[in-house]
Design a protein around this motif. Structure first.
Motif, PDB file in Angstrom:
ATOM      1  N   HIS A  53     -56.988 101.889  43.044  1.00  0.00           N
ATOM      2  CA  HIS A  53     -57.370 100.494  42.810  1.00  0.00           C
ATOM      3  C   HIS A  53     -56.962 100.033  41.411  1.00  0.00           C
ATOM      4  O   HIS A  53     -56.499  98.897  41.235  1.00  0.00           O
ATOM      5  CB  HIS A  53     -58.869 100.321  43.031  1.00  0.00           C
ATOM      6  CG  HIS A  53     -59.256 100.312  44.479  1.00  0.00           C
ATOM      7  ND1 HIS A  53     -60.363  99.648  44.953  1.00  0.00           N
ATOM      8  CD2 HIS A  53     -58.679 100.879  45.563  1.00  0.00           C
ATOM      9  CE1 HIS A  53     -60.451  99.812  46.266  1.00  0.00           C
ATOM     10  NE2 HIS A  53     -59.441 100.557  46.649  1.00  0.00           N
ATOM     11  N   GLU A  54     -57.134 100.896  40.422  1.00  0.00           N
ATOM     12  CA  GLU A  54     -56.719 100.538  39.061  1.00  0.00           C
ATOM     13  C   GLU A  54     -55.202 100.357  38.989  1.00  0.00           C
ATOM     14  O   GLU A  54     -54.704  99.475  38.276  1.00  0.00           O
ATOM     15  CB  GLU A  54     -57.172 101.611  38.073  1.00  0.00           C
ATOM     16  CG  GLU A  54     -58.681 101.664  37.864  1.00  0.00           C
ATOM     17  CD  GLU A  54     -59.089 102.743  36.879  1.00  0.00           C
ATOM     18  OE1 GLU A  54     -58.183 103.450  36.359  1.00  0.00           O
ATOM     19  OE2 GLU A  54     -60.300 102.889  36.631  1.00  0.00           O
ATOM     20  N   HIS A  55     -54.481 101.185  39.735  1.00  0.00           N
ATOM     21  CA  HIS A  55     -53.018 101.098  39.720  1.00  0.00           C
ATOM     22  C   HIS A  55     -52.553  99.796  40.371  1.00  0.00           C
ATOM     23  O   HIS A  55     -51.634  99.137  39.869  1.00  0.00           O
ATOM     24  CB  HIS A  55     -52.421 102.304  40.443  1.00  0.00           C
ATOM     25  CG  HIS A  55     -50.990 102.554  40.099  1.00  0.00           C
ATOM     26  ND1 HIS A  55     -50.590 103.113  38.905  1.00  0.00           N
ATOM     27  CD2 HIS A  55     -49.845 102.299  40.786  1.00  0.00           C
ATOM     28  CE1 HIS A  55     -49.275 103.206  38.868  1.00  0.00           C
ATOM     29  NE2 HIS A  55     -48.795 102.708  39.996  1.00  0.00           N
ATOM     30  N   VAL A  56     -53.178  99.421  41.474  1.00  0.00           N
ATOM     31  CA  VAL A  56     -52.827  98.158  42.132  1.00  0.00           C
ATOM     32  C   VAL A  56     -53.117  96.982  41.197  1.00  0.00           C
ATOM     33  O   VAL A  56     -52.320  96.041  41.093  1.00  0.00           O
ATOM     34  CB  VAL A  56     -53.594  98.001  43.460  1.00  0.00           C
ATOM     35  CG1 VAL A  56     -53.418  96.590  44.026  1.00  0.00           C
ATOM     36  CG2 VAL A  56     -53.120  99.035  44.474  1.00  0.00           C
ATOM     37  N   PHE A  57     -54.245  97.040  40.495  1.00  0.00           N
ATOM     38  CA  PHE A  57     -54.575  95.973  39.541  1.00  0.00           C
ATOM     39  C   PHE A  57     -53.513  95.887  38.449  1.00  0.00           C
ATOM     40  O   PHE A  57     -53.095  94.785  38.056  1.00  0.00           O
ATOM     41  CB  PHE A  57     -55.947  96.226  38.915  1.00  0.00           C
ATOM     42  CG  PHE A  57     -56.353  95.176  37.917  1.00  0.00           C
ATOM     43  CD1 PHE A  57     -56.901  93.975  38.335  1.00  0.00           C
ATOM     44  CD2 PHE A  57     -56.173  95.384  36.554  1.00  0.00           C
ATOM     45  CE1 PHE A  57     -57.264  92.990  37.415  1.00  0.00           C
ATOM     46  CE2 PHE A  57     -56.532  94.411  35.629  1.00  0.00           C
ATOM     47  CZ  PHE A  57     -57.078  93.213  36.060  1.00  0.00           C
ATOM     48  N   ALA A  58     -53.059  97.039  37.953  1.00  0.00           N
ATOM     49  CA  ALA A  58     -52.032  97.053  36.907  1.00  0.00           C
ATOM     50  C   ALA A  58     -50.740  96.405  37.400  1.00  0.00           C
ATOM     51  O   ALA A  58     -50.080  95.666  36.660  1.00  0.00           O
ATOM     52  CB  ALA A  58     -51.770  98.487  36.453  1.00  0.00           C
ATOM     53  N   ILE A  59     -50.382  96.663  38.653  1.00  0.00           N
ATOM     54  CA  ILE A  59     -49.189  96.031  39.227  1.00  0.00           C
ATOM     55  C   ILE A  59     -49.364  94.517  39.273  1.00  0.00           C
ATOM     56  O   ILE A  59     -48.463  93.752  38.910  1.00  0.00           O
ATOM     57  CB  ILE A  59     -48.912  96.588  40.639  1.00  0.00           C
ATOM     58  CG1 ILE A  59     -48.518  98.066  40.570  1.00  0.00           C
ATOM     59  CG2 ILE A  59     -47.812  95.779  41.337  1.00  0.00           C
ATOM     60  CD1 ILE A  59     -48.397  98.739  41.926  1.00  0.00           C
ATOM     61  N   CYS A  60     -50.531  94.078  39.712  1.00  0.00           N
ATOM     62  CA  CYS A  60     -50.804  92.638  39.825  1.00  0.00           C
ATOM     63  C   CYS A  60     -50.750  91.937  38.474  1.00  0.00           C
ATOM     64  O   CYS A  60     -50.415  90.745  38.400  1.00  0.00           O
ATOM     65  CB  CYS A  60     -52.168  92.415  40.467  1.00  0.00           C
ATOM     66  SG  CYS A  60     -52.277  92.885  42.212  1.00  0.00           S
ATOM     67  N   GLU A  61     -51.068  92.652  37.413  1.00  0.00           N
ATOM     68  CA  GLU A  61     -51.030  92.067  36.077  1.00  0.00           C
ATOM     69  C   GLU A  61     -49.600  91.913  35.564  1.00  0.00           C
ATOM     70  O   GLU A  61     -49.352  91.146  34.641  1.00  0.00           O
ATOM     71  CB  GLU A  61     -51.842  92.930  35.104  1.00  0.00           C
ATOM     72  CG  GLU A  61     -53.344  92.849  35.323  1.00  0.00           C
ATOM     73  CD  GLU A  61     -53.900  91.474  34.984  1.00  0.00           C
ATOM     74  OE1 GLU A  61     -54.031  91.166  33.785  1.00  0.00           O
ATOM     75  OE2 GLU A  61     -54.191  90.700  35.922  1.00  0.00           O
ATOM     76  N   ILE A  62     -48.658  92.634  36.171  1.00  0.00           N
ATOM     77  CA  ILE A  62     -47.259  92.568  35.736  1.00  0.00           C
ATOM     78  C   ILE A  62     -46.507  91.455  36.449  1.00  0.00           C
ATOM     79  O   ILE A  62     -45.767  90.685  35.832  1.00  0.00           O
ATOM     80  CB  ILE A  62     -46.549  93.916  35.990  1.00  0.00           C
ATOM     81  CG1 ILE A  62     -47.178  95.027  35.143  1.00  0.00           C
ATOM     82  CG2 ILE A  62     -45.052  93.802  35.682  1.00  0.00           C
ATOM     83  CD1 ILE A  62     -46.683  96.417  35.497  1.00  0.00           C
ATOM     84  N   VAL A  63     -46.690  91.375  37.763  1.00  0.00           N
ATOM     85  CA  VAL A  63     -45.882  90.456  38.571  1.00  0.00           C
ATOM     86  C   VAL A  63     -46.701  89.245  38.998  1.00  0.00           C
ATOM     87  O   VAL A  63     -47.852  89.372  39.409  1.00  0.00           O
ATOM     88  CB  VAL A  63     -45.301  91.184  39.806  1.00  0.00           C
ATOM     89  CG1 VAL A  63     -46.409  91.746  40.687  1.00  0.00           C
ATOM     90  CG2 VAL A  63     -44.410  90.268  40.616  1.00  0.00           C
TER      91      VAL A  63
END
Length: 236
Positions: A53-63
């Motif tokens: 879940h943290e990794h998905v959030f990090a992706i969302c913060e980039i794109v």
């Protein structure tokens, strides 16, 4: 005979990267042409011991675009529970649901809760039709895997586009399992709304030997021009 797809002139094909690698996503985003990201459990596994879940959030913060994150449950209740949790991670999350019986049921239920979905593992036009009727926001036909069994992956995209146009379905066709630039070109010609591809394939879209040769020639000529100017100035 399959008719040519009726492509909405107002639409623009989107490019997603199919990866969970944050560095690749950042680099693609910096190019200014990235519209979204697709992930799956296999891609997340490649990133090592990360919190999903943290990794998905990090992706969302980039794109600044849709980010597909996949459920791992295969029963209706499990998919609904996971889908709601994924939806809460970030407003850009699109919940990936497998194209199975309980998946179709989950697509409808999530649509009624205004949760965006990407129906994955599509290999036939009839599957795609069911997903659209259930309210999927995206359908993901896996063109490379279909080619692997000596069938026609791009032909599947063409058929889905024609069915969706004929019956006015709102579901976007997301060409997945793309292996090379020719897949991207043919998916675009077939009328796919989105092409998702590995980062390496995205970079390969840039490559052409004549571009490299032309740039090398231009730079060489420029150096000769500067040397000639210097020589002329020295003589003066």
């Amino acid at each position: 005979m399959l008719l040519c797809p009726l492509i909405n002139a107002a639409s623009t094909m989107q490019f997603f990267v199919d990866t969970a690698d944050l560095d690749e996503i950042r680099e693609a985003s910096d190019m200014g042409i990235l519209d979204g990201v697709t992930t799956n459990p296999s891609l997340v596994k490649e990133q090592g011991n990360v919190d999903f879940h943290e990794h998905v959030f990090a992706i969302c913060e980039i794109v600044d675009g849709d980010v597909s994150a996949e459920v791992t449950a295969t029963d209706f209740d499990g998919m609904m529970e996971e889908g709601r949790r994924l939806h809460q991670i970030h407003e850009n999350v699109v919940v990936k649901i497998p194209l199975i019986k309980d998946g179709i049921k989950a697509l409808r239920a999530l649509d009624e809760e205004d949760i965006e979905t990407n129906c994955t593992l599509c290999f036939s036009p009839t599957q795609a039709t069911l997903a659209a009727k259930a309210g999927a926001d995206y359908i993901s036909p896996f063109i490379g895997r279909i080619d692997d069994i000596s069938s026609d992956g791009i032909g599947l995209v063409e058929e889905i586009v024609q069915i969706y146009d004929t019956h006015d379905f709102d579901t976007d066709v997301l060409a997945a399992s793309i292996r090379h630039p020719t897949h991207v070109k043919r998916a675009a010609l077939a009328g796919a709304d989105v092409a998702t591809m590995p980062f390496e394939t995205l970079l390969n879209l840039l490559e052409h030997p004549l571009t490299d040769r032309g740039l090398e020639r231009f730079l060489a000529d420029w150096e000769e021009y500067k040397d000639a100017r210097k020589a002329e100035a020295g003589l003066a």
